[in-house]
Enzyme design. Structure first.
Site, short mmCIF file in Angstrom:
data_model
loop_
_atom_site.label_atom_id
_atom_site.label_comp_id
_atom_site.label_asym_id
_atom_site.label_seq_id
_atom_site.Cartn_x
_atom_site.Cartn_y
_atom_site.Cartn_z
N GLY A 46 -6.60 -3.18 -0.06
CA GLY A 46 -5.34 -3.56 -0.69
C GLY A 46 -4.22 -3.59 0.32
O GLY A 46 -4.31 -2.99 1.39
N GLN A 51 4.33 -3.28 3.47
CA GLN A 51 3.49 -3.02 4.65
C GLN A 51 3.55 -4.16 5.66
O GLN A 51 3.18 -3.98 6.83
CB GLN A 51 2.02 -2.82 4.23
CG GLN A 51 1.79 -1.53 3.44
CD GLN A 51 0.32 -1.36 3.14
OE1 GLN A 51 -0.16 -1.85 2.12
NE2 GLN A 51 -0.40 -0.70 4.01
N CYS A 88 -5.25 4.03 4.42
CA CYS A 88 -4.17 3.05 4.26
C CYS A 88 -4.04 2.29 5.58
O CYS A 88 -4.09 2.90 6.66
CB CYS A 88 -2.86 3.79 3.96
SG CYS A 88 -1.43 2.71 3.80
N LEU A 89 -3.86 1.00 5.49
CA LEU A 89 -3.74 0.19 6.70
C LEU A 89 -2.47 0.53 7.49
O LEU A 89 -2.35 0.16 8.65
CB LEU A 89 -3.77 -1.30 6.35
CG LEU A 89 -5.10 -1.80 5.77
CD1 LEU A 89 -4.98 -3.26 5.33
CD2 LEU A 89 -6.24 -1.64 6.77
N HIS A 130 -2.57 3.24 -5.53
CA HIS A 130 -2.18 3.37 -4.12
C HIS A 130 -1.18 2.26 -3.75
O HIS A 130 -0.13 2.53 -3.15
CB HIS A 130 -3.43 3.30 -3.25
CG HIS A 130 -3.17 3.32 -1.78
ND1 HIS A 130 -3.61 4.34 -0.95
CD2 HIS A 130 -2.51 2.44 -0.97
CE1 HIS A 130 -3.21 4.08 0.29
NE2 HIS A 130 -2.56 2.94 0.31
N GLU A 131 -1.53 1.02 -4.13
CA GLU A 131 -0.65 -0.11 -3.77
C GLU A 131 0.66 -0.04 -4.53
O GLU A 131 1.73 -0.34 -3.98
CB GLU A 131 -1.36 -1.44 -4.01
CG GLU A 131 -2.63 -1.65 -3.21
CD GLU A 131 -2.49 -1.33 -1.74
OE1 GLU A 131 -1.41 -1.53 -1.16
OE2 GLU A 131 -3.48 -0.85 -1.16
N HIS A 134 3.27 2.10 -2.90
CA HIS A 134 3.96 1.50 -1.75
C HIS A 134 5.27 0.82 -2.17
O HIS A 134 6.23 0.78 -1.39
CB HIS A 134 3.08 0.43 -1.10
CG HIS A 134 2.10 0.97 -0.10
ND1 HIS A 134 2.49 1.64 1.04
CD2 HIS A 134 0.75 0.93 -0.04
CE1 HIS A 134 1.43 1.99 1.75
NE2 HIS A 134 0.35 1.57 1.10
#
Ligand code: CO
Length: 152
Positions: A46, A51, A88-89, A130-131, A134
């Protein structure tokens, strides 16, 4: 389409609250297309717009063979709990254990401004939560029971 730079923990953009999307036109479509390409290249599950440095309430999830584009999402219901590890990226090389709802119902708009509802459970529910975080400047490390490096 273009690969966008994924900002890393410590970048103030990740800690800001994103703004509602009002434009469902070319600029938002370009953002979504770029995010998808960026996510595939990074091999993640995701990606949220902040991000890639864009403070808009947009995220994408690609998991379990499914792909979702969510604009102005709201988690309208949640139930149960699950505990598991996630990464997480924007926090490269680390993972941590986070307790999340086991099931969620998310209402959002697609890229054309059409509303839709998605019910998710398990890993998919985790990815949506999670997304979603953000978009409010929350990173999983804030909620994690522990965070480890990949080589710890
Ligand atoms: Co993340």
């Amino acid at each position: 389409m273009a690969i966008r730079n994924i900002v890393q923990l410590g970048d103030p953009t990740l800690r800001k609250k994103s703004f509602e999307v009002t434009d469902f036109g070319e600029k938002t479509h370009q953002l979504l297309d770029d995010m998808k390409e960026t996510l595939i290249k990074a091999d993640g599950a995701g990606l949220a717009a902040p991000q890639v440095g864009v403070l808009r309430r947009v995220f994408i999830v690609m998991a379990e063979g499914k792909y979702f584009e969510c604009i102005n999402p709201v988690i309208v219901s949640q139930s149960g709990t699950q505990s598991g590890e996630e990464g997480c990226l924007s926090v490269r090389g680390k993972y941590g254990a986070v307790t999340r709802p086991n099931k969620v119902t998310v209402k959002a708009f697609d890229r054309f401004g059409k509303p839709f509802t998605v019910k998710a459970e398990g890993f998919l529910a985790r990815a949506f939560c999670h997304e979603y975080d953000h978009l409010d400047g929350i990173i999983y490390v804030d909620k994690a029971d522990y965070v480890k490096g990949e080589n710890d």
